[in-house]
Structure formats: C-alpha cells, structure tokens
Scaffold this motif. Structure first.
Motif, PDB file in Angstrom:
ATOM      1  N   GLY A  69     -10.342 -34.299 -34.955  1.00 43.06           N
ATOM      2  CA  GLY A  69     -11.595 -33.630 -34.594  1.00 43.06           C
ATOM      3  C   GLY A  69     -11.396 -32.195 -34.144  1.00 43.06           C
ATOM      4  O   GLY A  69     -11.953 -31.771 -33.138  1.00 43.06           O
ATOM      5  N   SER A  70     -10.580 -31.453 -34.852  1.00 39.60           N
ATOM      6  CA  SER A  70     -10.265 -30.029 -34.634  1.00 39.60           C
ATOM      7  C   SER A  70      -9.488 -29.737 -33.337  1.00 39.60           C
ATOM      8  O   SER A  70      -9.373 -28.584 -32.931  1.00 39.60           O
ATOM      9  CB  SER A  70     -11.515 -29.141 -34.736  1.00 39.60           C
ATOM     10  OG  SER A  70     -12.272 -29.228 -33.562  1.00 39.60           O
ATOM     11  N   HIS A  71      -8.970 -30.792 -32.682  1.00 34.05           N
ATOM     12  CA  HIS A  71      -8.104 -30.570 -31.513  1.00 34.05           C
ATOM     13  C   HIS A  71      -6.746 -31.233 -31.721  1.00 34.05           C
ATOM     14  O   HIS A  71      -6.670 -32.306 -32.332  1.00 34.05           O
ATOM     15  CB  HIS A  71      -8.726 -31.143 -30.246  1.00 34.05           C
ATOM     16  CG  HIS A  71      -9.851 -30.311 -29.734  1.00 34.05           C
ATOM     17  ND1 HIS A  71      -9.665 -29.125 -29.058  1.00 34.05           N
ATOM     18  CD2 HIS A  71     -11.192 -30.491 -29.832  1.00 34.05           C
ATOM     19  CE1 HIS A  71     -10.836 -28.607 -28.758  1.00 34.05           C
ATOM     20  NE2 HIS A  71     -11.786 -29.412 -29.210  1.00 34.05           N
ATOM     21  N   VAL A  72      -5.710 -30.606 -31.166  1.00 39.51           N
ATOM     22  CA  VAL A  72      -4.378 -31.201 -31.237  1.00 39.51           C
ATOM     23  C   VAL A  72      -4.267 -32.283 -30.161  1.00 39.51           C
ATOM     24  O   VAL A  72      -4.479 -32.022 -28.973  1.00 39.51           O
ATOM     25  CB  VAL A  72      -3.283 -30.120 -31.062  1.00 39.51           C
ATOM     26  CG1 VAL A  72      -1.917 -30.755 -30.842  1.00 39.51           C
ATOM     27  CG2 VAL A  72      -3.249 -29.243 -32.302  1.00 39.51           C
ATOM     28  N   MET A  73      -3.956 -33.508 -30.594  1.00 42.25           N
ATOM     29  CA  MET A  73      -3.915 -34.656 -29.684  1.00 42.25           C
ATOM     30  C   MET A  73      -2.497 -35.174 -29.468  1.00 42.25           C
ATOM     31  O   MET A  73      -2.300 -36.152 -28.748  1.00 42.25           O
ATOM     32  CB  MET A  73      -4.778 -35.803 -30.256  1.00 42.25           C
ATOM     33  CG  MET A  73      -6.238 -35.501 -30.226  1.00 42.25           C
ATOM     34  SD  MET A  73      -6.726 -35.181 -28.519  1.00 42.25           S
ATOM     35  CE  MET A  73      -8.340 -34.480 -28.764  1.00 42.25           C
ATOM     36  N   GLY A  74      -1.537 -34.549 -30.107  1.00 47.12           N
ATOM     37  CA  GLY A  74      -0.161 -34.977 -29.899  1.00 47.12           C
ATOM     38  C   GLY A  74       0.768 -34.195 -30.794  1.00 47.12           C
ATOM     39  O   GLY A  74       0.311 -33.477 -31.703  1.00 47.12           O
ATOM     40  N   TRP A  75       2.043 -34.312 -30.502  1.00 42.20           N
ATOM     41  CA  TRP A  75       3.019 -33.617 -31.342  1.00 42.20           C
ATOM     42  C   TRP A  75       4.372 -34.300 -31.235  1.00 42.20           C
ATOM     43  O   TRP A  75       4.628 -35.093 -30.324  1.00 42.20           O
ATOM     44  CB  TRP A  75       3.136 -32.136 -30.964  1.00 42.20           C
ATOM     45  CG  TRP A  75       3.587 -31.850 -29.573  1.00 42.20           C
ATOM     46  CD1 TRP A  75       4.864 -31.635 -29.147  1.00 42.20           C
ATOM     47  CD2 TRP A  75       2.754 -31.738 -28.401  1.00 42.20           C
ATOM     48  NE1 TRP A  75       4.877 -31.389 -27.793  1.00 42.20           N
ATOM     49  CE2 TRP A  75       3.600 -31.445 -27.310  1.00 42.20           C
ATOM     50  CE3 TRP A  75       1.377 -31.845 -28.172  1.00 42.20           C
ATOM     51  CZ2 TRP A  75       3.123 -31.275 -26.017  1.00 42.20           C
ATOM     52  CZ3 TRP A  75       0.898 -31.675 -26.876  1.00 42.20           C
ATOM     53  CH2 TRP A  75       1.758 -31.390 -25.823  1.00 42.20           C
ATOM     54  N   CYS A  76       5.209 -33.999 -32.197  1.00 45.77           N
ATOM     55  CA  CYS A  76       6.587 -34.502 -32.212  1.00 45.77           C
ATOM     56  C   CYS A  76       7.481 -33.334 -32.593  1.00 45.77           C
ATOM     57  O   CYS A  76       7.168 -32.601 -33.538  1.00 45.77           O
ATOM     58  CB  CYS A  76       6.706 -35.637 -33.239  1.00 45.77           C
ATOM     59  SG  CYS A  76       8.387 -36.270 -33.435  1.00 45.77           S
ATOM     60  N   ARG A 102      -3.351 -43.101 -28.139  1.00 50.31           N
ATOM     61  CA  ARG A 102      -2.105 -43.869 -28.324  1.00 50.31           C
ATOM     62  C   ARG A 102      -2.376 -45.229 -28.975  1.00 50.31           C
ATOM     63  O   ARG A 102      -3.487 -45.736 -28.914  1.00 50.31           O
ATOM     64  CB  ARG A 102      -1.427 -44.075 -26.957  1.00 50.31           C
ATOM     65  CG  ARG A 102      -0.905 -42.770 -26.415  1.00 50.31           C
ATOM     66  CD  ARG A 102      -0.212 -42.925 -25.072  1.00 50.31           C
ATOM     67  NE  ARG A 102      -0.159 -41.600 -24.444  1.00 50.31           N
ATOM     68  CZ  ARG A 102      -0.230 -41.378 -23.144  1.00 50.31           C
ATOM     69  NH1 ARG A 102      -0.314 -42.392 -22.311  1.00 50.31           N
ATOM     70  NH2 ARG A 102      -0.211 -40.140 -22.682  1.00 50.31           N
ATOM     71  N   SER A 103      -1.314 -45.794 -29.544  1.00 53.69           N
ATOM     72  CA  SER A 103      -1.360 -47.128 -30.180  1.00 53.69           C
ATOM     73  C   SER A 103      -2.375 -47.187 -31.322  1.00 53.69           C
ATOM     74  O   SER A 103      -2.995 -48.220 -31.565  1.00 53.69           O
ATOM     75  CB  SER A 103      -1.650 -48.221 -29.141  1.00 53.69           C
ATOM     76  OG  SER A 103      -0.501 -48.433 -28.353  1.00 53.69           O
ATOM     77  N   ARG A 104      -2.562 -46.055 -31.993  1.00 56.01           N
ATOM     78  CA  ARG A 104      -3.440 -46.034 -33.178  1.00 56.01           C
ATOM     79  C   ARG A 104      -2.693 -45.508 -34.397  1.00 56.01           C
ATOM     80  O   ARG A 104      -3.304 -45.046 -35.356  1.00 56.01           O
ATOM     81  CB  ARG A 104      -4.628 -45.111 -32.935  1.00 56.01           C
ATOM     82  CG  ARG A 104      -5.529 -45.514 -31.805  1.00 56.01           C
ATOM     83  CD  ARG A 104      -6.731 -44.614 -31.879  1.00 56.01           C
ATOM     84  NE  ARG A 104      -7.508 -44.649 -30.656  1.00 56.01           N
ATOM     85  CZ  ARG A 104      -8.626 -43.956 -30.510  1.00 56.01           C
ATOM     86  NH1 ARG A 104      -9.063 -43.179 -31.487  1.00 56.01           N
ATOM     87  NH2 ARG A 104      -9.291 -44.016 -29.384  1.00 56.01           N
ATOM     88  N   GLY A 105      -1.381 -45.463 -34.306  1.00 47.86           N
ATOM     89  CA  GLY A 105      -0.596 -45.032 -35.456  1.00 47.86           C
ATOM     90  C   GLY A 105      -0.310 -43.535 -35.514  1.00 47.86           C
ATOM     91  O   GLY A 105       0.344 -43.067 -36.447  1.00 47.86           O
ATOM     92  N   VAL A 106      -0.769 -42.777 -34.514  1.00 48.02           N
ATOM     93  CA  VAL A 106      -0.544 -41.313 -34.542  1.00 48.02           C
ATOM     94  C   VAL A 106       0.958 -41.005 -34.401  1.00 48.02           C
ATOM     95  O   VAL A 106       1.513 -40.184 -35.145  1.00 48.02           O
ATOM     96  CB  VAL A 106      -1.346 -40.599 -33.422  1.00 48.02           C
ATOM     97  CG1 VAL A 106      -1.066 -39.107 -33.443  1.00 48.02           C
ATOM     98  CG2 VAL A 106      -2.835 -40.868 -33.563  1.00 48.02           C
TER      99      VAL A 106
END
Ligand SMILES: CC(C)(COP(=O)(O)OP(=O)(O)OC[C@H]1O[C@@H](n2cnc3c(N)ncnc32)[C@H](O)[C@@H]1OP(=O)(O)O)[C@@H](O)C(=O)NCCC(=O)NCCS
Length: 171
Positions: A69-76, A102-106
């Motif tokens: 949704g146009s926001h960064v929600m995580g990174w690796c 979390r726990s949604r496959g991201v």
C-alpha cells in the motif's frame, strides 16, 4: 505486496518501523531484535540508510524492501563482513517486518529475493537468532540455513538471559 530495491524516499517508513521496535522490546523482553539502548535520532538513521545505499552501489550490501500500500513494511539485508579482510566473502543477514504484517509470507518473499541476488556476491551468509524467536528460526531453516552453535546467555535484557543460535548458509 511488492519486493523491490531500496530508494531514499523509503527512509522515513524504515525509521518509523525501526522506532516501533522499542515499544515491542518494552512489551516483551524476549523480542527477536536488538535495537541500541539509546534510541538514535531520525537524522542518524537517515545517515545510516544513505550509507547502506552507497554500499549497495559498491556491491558490499544487498537489500530488498517489501512495499504494501505504497509504504515500506519490512526489509531484508545482507552486509559484507569487514571489507578488505579475509572474512569479506561472508555476508551478515538481517530481516524485520512491521508487526501487523508478520506471518503473512512477507519474510519468505524478502529472503527468497535477497538470497538469490547474493549469489555471486557472497559465498557465505550468516546470522544469529535469539532462542526466543522460533518464527525467524523456522524461516531460516526453510532456506537451508544450518545451526552451527549456540552462544549461551548472549543477550541480557531486563535481567533475563537469552541464548543466541548461530546459523550459516553456503551459497
Ligand atoms: C522473523 C520475521 C522476519 C519473519 O517474517 P514473516 O513475514 O513473519 O515470516 P513468514 O510469514 O514468511 O514465515 C514465517 C514462518 O514461521 C511460522 N511461524 C509463525 N509463528 C511461529 C511460531 N511462533 N513458531 C514457529 N513458527 C512460526 C509461520 O507459520 C511461517 O511458516 P510457514 O510459511 O511454513 O507457515 C518477522 O516475523 C519479523 O520481522 N519478526 C520480528 C523481527 C525479527 O524477529 N527479526 C529476525 C531477527 S533474527
């Protein structure tokens, strides 16, 4: 969800995410991340992320972000271990996702992409995971990371000791 390269316009989202981990540690001392005791300033975080972008450019870091949704929600990311030394064939992996996603496959999607891009750049990817973090441990095992040892009582938070599991993947 989109997995993509890092841009400097992502920094504000990432700083907000990083700062949210302080509340998580406060609520749960066994939480899997280890933010600095002293919360950095937004400017220090921007500087650190700018350096990350520079390291990506020079081939010493690999990073992917997850946009929802146009926001960064995580990174690796994978960062080269001590550049210019006999350990610089190794990369150190870090990963984090904003709590609600979390726990949604991201995490799985981020790891898949990052590890693929690390081939040819790093020979070994290593990481450590707290014994109190079974979700992360499961994720790493799924990508073939092997547990190579445990550092007992490696973390001390709110008077509680937590073991650290060391993991290794040969690319
Ligand atoms: C660890 C983290 C990166 C994983 O990313 P994620 O998007 O939540 O992970 P995914 O949804 O892709 O996969 C997680 C797996 O763990 C499983 N899982 C969830 N909760 C679990 C638990 N309590 N115990 C064991 N496994 C668990 C999920 O079922 C899933 O496996 P599956 O795909 O076989 O069903 C993320 O949860 C996170 O940012 N946590 C907080 C920060 C952190 O701990 N970072 C890692 C530091 S080493």
């Amino acid at each position: 969800m989109l997995i993509r390269e890092l841009k400097d316009t992502d920094f504000d989202d990432m700083v907000e995410t990083y700062f949210s981990f302080y509340a998580e540690v406060e609520a749960d001392p066994s939480f899997g991340l280890l933010p600095f005791h002293q919360r950095p300033t937004k400017e220090e975080e921007h500087k650190w992320l700018s350096e990350t972008l520079r390291d990506v450019g020079s081939g010493n870091s690999m990073i992917r972000v997850a946009e929802v949704g146009s926001h960064v929600m995580g990174w690796c990311d994978v960062r080269r271990a001590r550049l210019g030394s006999p350990i610089d064939h190794r990369g150190v992996l870090g990963i984090c996702i904003w709590k609600e996603f979390r726990s949604r496959g991201v995490g799985t999607a981020l790891m898949r992409e990052v590890l693929e891009k690390c081939r040819g750049k790093f020979e070994i990817v290593e990481l450590s995971v707290l014994a109190s973090n079974p979700r992360a441990f499961k994720l790493y095992k799924r990508f073939g990371f092997k547990e190579i040892g445990v550092l007992p009582e490696a973390v001390k938070r709110s008077g509680v000791y937590i073991d650290e599991r060391l993991m290794y993947l040969k690319l």
